[in-house]
Write a protein that holds these residues in place. Structure first.
Motif, PDB file in Angstrom:
ATOM      1  N   GLY A 211       0.805  -1.216   0.000  1.00 42.79           N
ATOM      2  CA  GLY A 211       0.000   0.000   0.000  1.00 42.79           C
ATOM      3  C   GLY A 211       0.837   1.265   0.000  1.00 42.79           C
ATOM      4  N   SER A 212       0.152   2.398   0.132  1.00 44.30           N
ATOM      5  CA  SER A 212       0.799   3.704   0.059  1.00 44.30           C
ATOM      6  C   SER A 212       0.345   4.592   1.202  1.00 44.30           C
ATOM      7  CB  SER A 212       0.468   4.395  -1.263  1.00 44.30           C
ATOM      8  OG  SER A 212       0.927   3.654  -2.371  1.00 44.30           O
ATOM      9  N   LEU A 213       1.214   5.505   1.572  1.00 46.62           N
ATOM     10  CA  LEU A 213       0.897   6.557   2.522  1.00 46.62           C
ATOM     11  C   LEU A 213       1.628   7.814   2.085  1.00 46.62           C
ATOM     12  CD1 LEU A 213       1.238   4.938   6.093  1.00 46.62           C
ATOM     13  CD2 LEU A 213      -0.867   5.771   5.042  1.00 46.62           C
ATOM     14  N   ARG A 214       1.065   8.966   2.443  1.00 49.31           N
ATOM     15  CA  ARG A 214       1.777  10.219   2.218  1.00 49.31           C
ATOM     16  C   ARG A 214       1.917  10.937   3.546  1.00 49.31           C
ATOM     17  NH1 ARG A 214       0.626  15.653  -1.384  1.00 49.31           N
ATOM     18  NH2 ARG A 214      -0.892  16.081   0.275  1.00 49.31           N
TER      19      ARG A 214
ATOM     20  N   ASN B  89       5.171  25.988   3.268  1.00 47.84           N
ATOM     21  CA  ASN B  89       6.097  25.549   4.315  1.00 47.84           C
ATOM     22  C   ASN B  89       5.857  24.090   4.690  1.00 47.84           C
ATOM     23  OD1 ASN B  89       7.455  28.028   4.566  1.00 47.84           O
ATOM     24  ND2 ASN B  89       5.853  28.818   5.909  1.00 47.84           N
ATOM     25  N   THR B  90       5.688  23.262   3.692  1.00 51.48           N
ATOM     26  CA  THR B  90       5.355  21.859   3.926  1.00 51.48           C
ATOM     27  C   THR B  90       6.247  20.957   3.079  1.00 51.48           C
ATOM     28  OG1 THR B  90       3.058  22.421   4.433  1.00 51.48           O
ATOM     29  CG2 THR B  90       3.523  20.124   3.889  1.00 51.48           C
ATOM     30  N   VAL B  91       6.661  19.863   3.685  1.00 52.50           N
ATOM     31  CA  VAL B  91       7.439  18.842   2.998  1.00 52.50           C
ATOM     32  C   VAL B  91       6.619  17.554   3.017  1.00 52.50           C
ATOM     33  CG1 VAL B  91       9.583  17.535   2.968  1.00 52.50           C
ATOM     34  CG2 VAL B  91       9.579  19.897   3.737  1.00 52.50           C
ATOM     35  N   TYR B  92       6.688  16.798   1.946  1.00 51.57           N
ATOM     36  CA  TYR B  92       5.913  15.573   1.824  1.00 51.57           C
ATOM     37  C   TYR B  92       6.834  14.381   1.592  1.00 51.57           C
ATOM     38  CZ  TYR B  92       2.348  19.090   0.856  1.00 51.57           C
ATOM     39  OH  TYR B  92       1.520  20.179   0.926  1.00 51.57           O
ATOM     40  N   LEU B  93       6.361  13.230   2.013  1.00 49.88           N
ATOM     41  CA  LEU B  93       7.037  11.978   1.692  1.00 49.88           C
ATOM     42  C   LEU B  93       5.973  11.007   1.193  1.00 49.88           C
ATOM     43  CD1 LEU B  93       9.789  10.515   1.693  1.00 49.88           C
ATOM     44  CD2 LEU B  93       9.111   9.500   3.892  1.00 49.88           C
ATOM     45  N   GLN B  94       5.954  10.803  -0.097  1.00 46.34           N
ATOM     46  CA  GLN B  94       5.033   9.831  -0.695  1.00 46.34           C
ATOM     47  C   GLN B  94       5.690   8.459  -0.628  1.00 46.34           C
ATOM     48  OE1 GLN B  94       1.844  10.242  -2.009  1.00 46.34           O
ATOM     49  NE2 GLN B  94       1.875   8.006  -2.120  1.00 46.34           N
ATOM     50  N   MET B  95       5.023   7.523   0.007  1.00 47.34           N
ATOM     51  CA  MET B  95       5.587   6.194   0.205  1.00 47.34           C
ATOM     52  C   MET B  95       4.709   5.169  -0.502  1.00 47.34           C
ATOM     53  SD  MET B  95       6.688   6.455   4.231  1.00 47.34           S
ATOM     54  CE  MET B  95       4.985   6.433   4.795  1.00 47.34           C
ATOM     55  N   ASN B  96       5.255   4.517  -1.493  1.00 50.60           N
ATOM     56  CA  ASN B  96       4.538   3.512  -2.269  1.00 50.60           C
ATOM     57  C   ASN B  96       5.176   2.141  -2.078  1.00 50.60           C
ATOM     58  OD1 ASN B  96       2.903   5.599  -3.391  1.00 50.60           O
ATOM     59  ND2 ASN B  96       4.446   5.972  -4.967  1.00 50.60           N
ATOM     60  N   SER B  97       4.445   1.110  -2.454  1.00 44.66           N
ATOM     61  CA  SER B  97       4.952  -0.269  -2.363  1.00 44.66           C
ATOM     62  C   SER B  97       5.555  -0.542  -0.987  1.00 44.66           C
ATOM     63  CB  SER B  97       5.996  -0.520  -3.460  1.00 44.66           C
ATOM     64  OG  SER B  97       5.450  -0.289  -4.746  1.00 44.66           O
ATOM     65  N   LEU B  98       4.814  -0.181   0.030  1.00 45.11           N
ATOM     66  CA  LEU B  98       5.333  -0.302   1.392  1.00 45.11           C
ATOM     67  C   LEU B  98       5.559  -1.752   1.783  1.00 45.11           C
ATOM     68  CD1 LEU B  98       3.244   2.530   3.002  1.00 45.11           C
ATOM     69  CD2 LEU B  98       5.727   2.336   3.137  1.00 45.11           C
TER      70      LEU B  98
ATOM     71  N   VAL C 210      14.835   2.737   0.071  1.00 41.18           N
ATOM     72  CA  VAL C 210      13.555   3.319  -0.335  1.00 41.18           C
ATOM     73  C   VAL C 210      13.576   3.876  -1.751  1.00 41.18           C
ATOM     74  CG1 VAL C 210      13.098   3.924   2.070  1.00 41.18           C
ATOM     75  CG2 VAL C 210      13.944   5.679   0.498  1.00 41.18           C
ATOM     76  N   LYS C 211      14.745   3.922  -2.362  1.00 45.29           N
ATOM     77  CA  LYS C 211      14.864   4.492  -3.708  1.00 45.29           C
ATOM     78  C   LYS C 211      13.952   3.755  -4.677  1.00 45.29           C
ATOM     79  CE  LYS C 211      18.940   5.814  -4.554  1.00 45.29           C
ATOM     80  NZ  LYS C 211      20.394   5.832  -4.829  1.00 45.29           N
ATOM     81  N   GLY C 212      13.208   4.538  -5.445  1.00 44.09           N
ATOM     82  CA  GLY C 212      12.282   3.961  -6.394  1.00 44.09           C
ATOM     83  C   GLY C 212      10.891   3.716  -5.836  1.00 44.09           C
ATOM     84  N   ARG C 213      10.741   3.797  -4.511  1.00 44.37           N
ATOM     85  CA  ARG C 213       9.431   3.596  -3.877  1.00 44.37           C
ATOM     86  C   ARG C 213       8.926   4.857  -3.182  1.00 44.37           C
ATOM     87  NH1 ARG C 213       9.014   0.229   0.302  1.00 44.37           N
ATOM     88  NH2 ARG C 213      11.173   0.483   1.013  1.00 44.37           N
ATOM     89  N   PHE C 214       9.824   5.646  -2.654  1.00 38.56           N
ATOM     90  CA  PHE C 214       9.455   6.863  -1.928  1.00 38.56           C
ATOM     91  C   PHE C 214       9.809   8.085  -2.759  1.00 38.56           C
ATOM     92  CE2 PHE C 214       9.857   5.201   2.745  1.00 38.56           C
ATOM     93  CZ  PHE C 214       9.060   4.110   2.414  1.00 38.56           C
ATOM     94  N   ALA C 215       9.069   9.162  -2.542  1.00 41.62           N
ATOM     95  CA  ALA C 215       9.361  10.415  -3.219  1.00 41.62           C
ATOM     96  C   ALA C 215       9.175  11.570  -2.247  1.00 41.62           C
ATOM     97  CB  ALA C 215       8.469  10.599  -4.429  1.00 41.62           C
ATOM     98  N   ILE C 216      10.200  12.401  -2.137  1.00 41.98           N
ATOM     99  CA  ILE C 216      10.132  13.569  -1.268  1.00 41.98           C
ATOM    100  C   ILE C 216       9.877  14.801  -2.116  1.00 41.98           C
ATOM    101  CG2 ILE C 216      12.643  13.931  -1.350  1.00 41.98           C
ATOM    102  CD1 ILE C 216      12.475  14.911   1.561  1.00 41.98           C
ATOM    103  N   SER C 217       9.080  15.701  -1.602  1.00 42.28           N
ATOM    104  CA  SER C 217       8.803  16.952  -2.310  1.00 42.28           C
ATOM    105  C   SER C 217       8.583  18.048  -1.280  1.00 42.28           C
ATOM    106  CB  SER C 217       7.587  16.811  -3.226  1.00 42.28           C
ATOM    107  OG  SER C 217       6.431  16.473  -2.476  1.00 42.28           O
ATOM    108  N   ARG C 218       8.630  19.284  -1.742  1.00 35.77           N
ATOM    109  CA  ARG C 218       8.437  20.397  -0.829  1.00 35.77           C
ATOM    110  C   ARG C 218       7.612  21.468  -1.503  1.00 35.77           C
ATOM    111  NH1 ARG C 218      14.339  22.366   0.623  1.00 35.77           N
ATOM    112  NH2 ARG C 218      13.274  24.166   1.533  1.00 35.77           N
ATOM    113  N   ASP C 219       6.810  22.149  -0.728  1.00 32.48           N
ATOM    114  CA  ASP C 219       6.033  23.287  -1.183  1.00 32.48           C
ATOM    115  C   ASP C 219       6.400  24.434  -0.259  1.00 32.48           C
ATOM    116  OD1 ASP C 219       4.155  25.248  -1.737  1.00 32.48           O
ATOM    117  OD2 ASP C 219       2.539  23.809  -2.087  1.00 32.48           O
ATOM    118  N   ASP C 220       7.352  25.251  -0.699  1.00 37.46           N
ATOM    119  CA  ASP C 220       7.845  26.320   0.173  1.00 37.46           C
ATOM    120  C   ASP C 220       6.786  27.386   0.434  1.00 37.46           C
ATOM    121  OD1 ASP C 220      11.121  25.995  -1.287  1.00 37.46           O
ATOM    122  OD2 ASP C 220      10.407  25.256   0.635  1.00 37.46           O
ATOM    123  N   ALA C 221       5.851  27.543  -0.478  1.00 39.10           N
ATOM    124  CA  ALA C 221       4.773  28.517  -0.263  1.00 39.10           C
ATOM    125  C   ALA C 221       3.902  28.092   0.914  1.00 39.10           C
ATOM    126  CB  ALA C 221       3.937  28.672  -1.522  1.00 39.10           C
TER     127      ALA C 221
END
Length: 125
Positions: free
Chosen positions: A16-19, A76-85, A63-74
């Protein structure tokens, strides 16, 4: 001071996935490096992912290839999308931030001045 608050953890089945989200408040810096770490029961805290201002990202091999980190500076939030857990992804996940314009070794905990309190991620088999 910078305050970091994680959210989005929970219980999910393998595959499954979580963000995860990390909201920053206080004296936030768009020029800081944002990172995610995790700590499984009985283990030391380990690097998961980091995102540099301007967009470059880095991931641990596990986690390479399964997780993705991103940021929205506007926001002030950082995300971690986690797939194929996987069950071995079970841990408390922490977001962290360096100070402004830090350009050192960001895979190490000492690089980060600010830490959230963590959010639990549990992956069932």
């Amino acid at each position: 001071q910078v305050q970091l608050v994680e959210s989005g953890g929970g219980l999910v089945q393998a595959g499954g996935s979580l963000r995860l989200s990390c909201a920053a408040s206080g004296r936030t810096f768009s020029s800081s490096i944002k990172g995610w770490f995790r700590q499984a029961p009985g283990k030391e805290r380990e690097f998961v992912a980091a995102i540099i201002w301007g967009g470059p990202t880095d991931y641990s091999d596990s986690v390479k290839g399964r997780f993705a980190i991103s940021r929205d500076d506007a926001k002030n939030t950082v995300y971690l999308q986690m797939n194929s857990l996987k069950p071995e992804d079970t841990a408390v996940y922490y977001c962290a931030s360096t100070g402004p314009e830090y350009r050192g070794r960001y895979r190490l905990e000492y690089a980060y001045q600010y830490w959230g309190q963590g959010t639990q991620v549990t992956v069932s088999s």
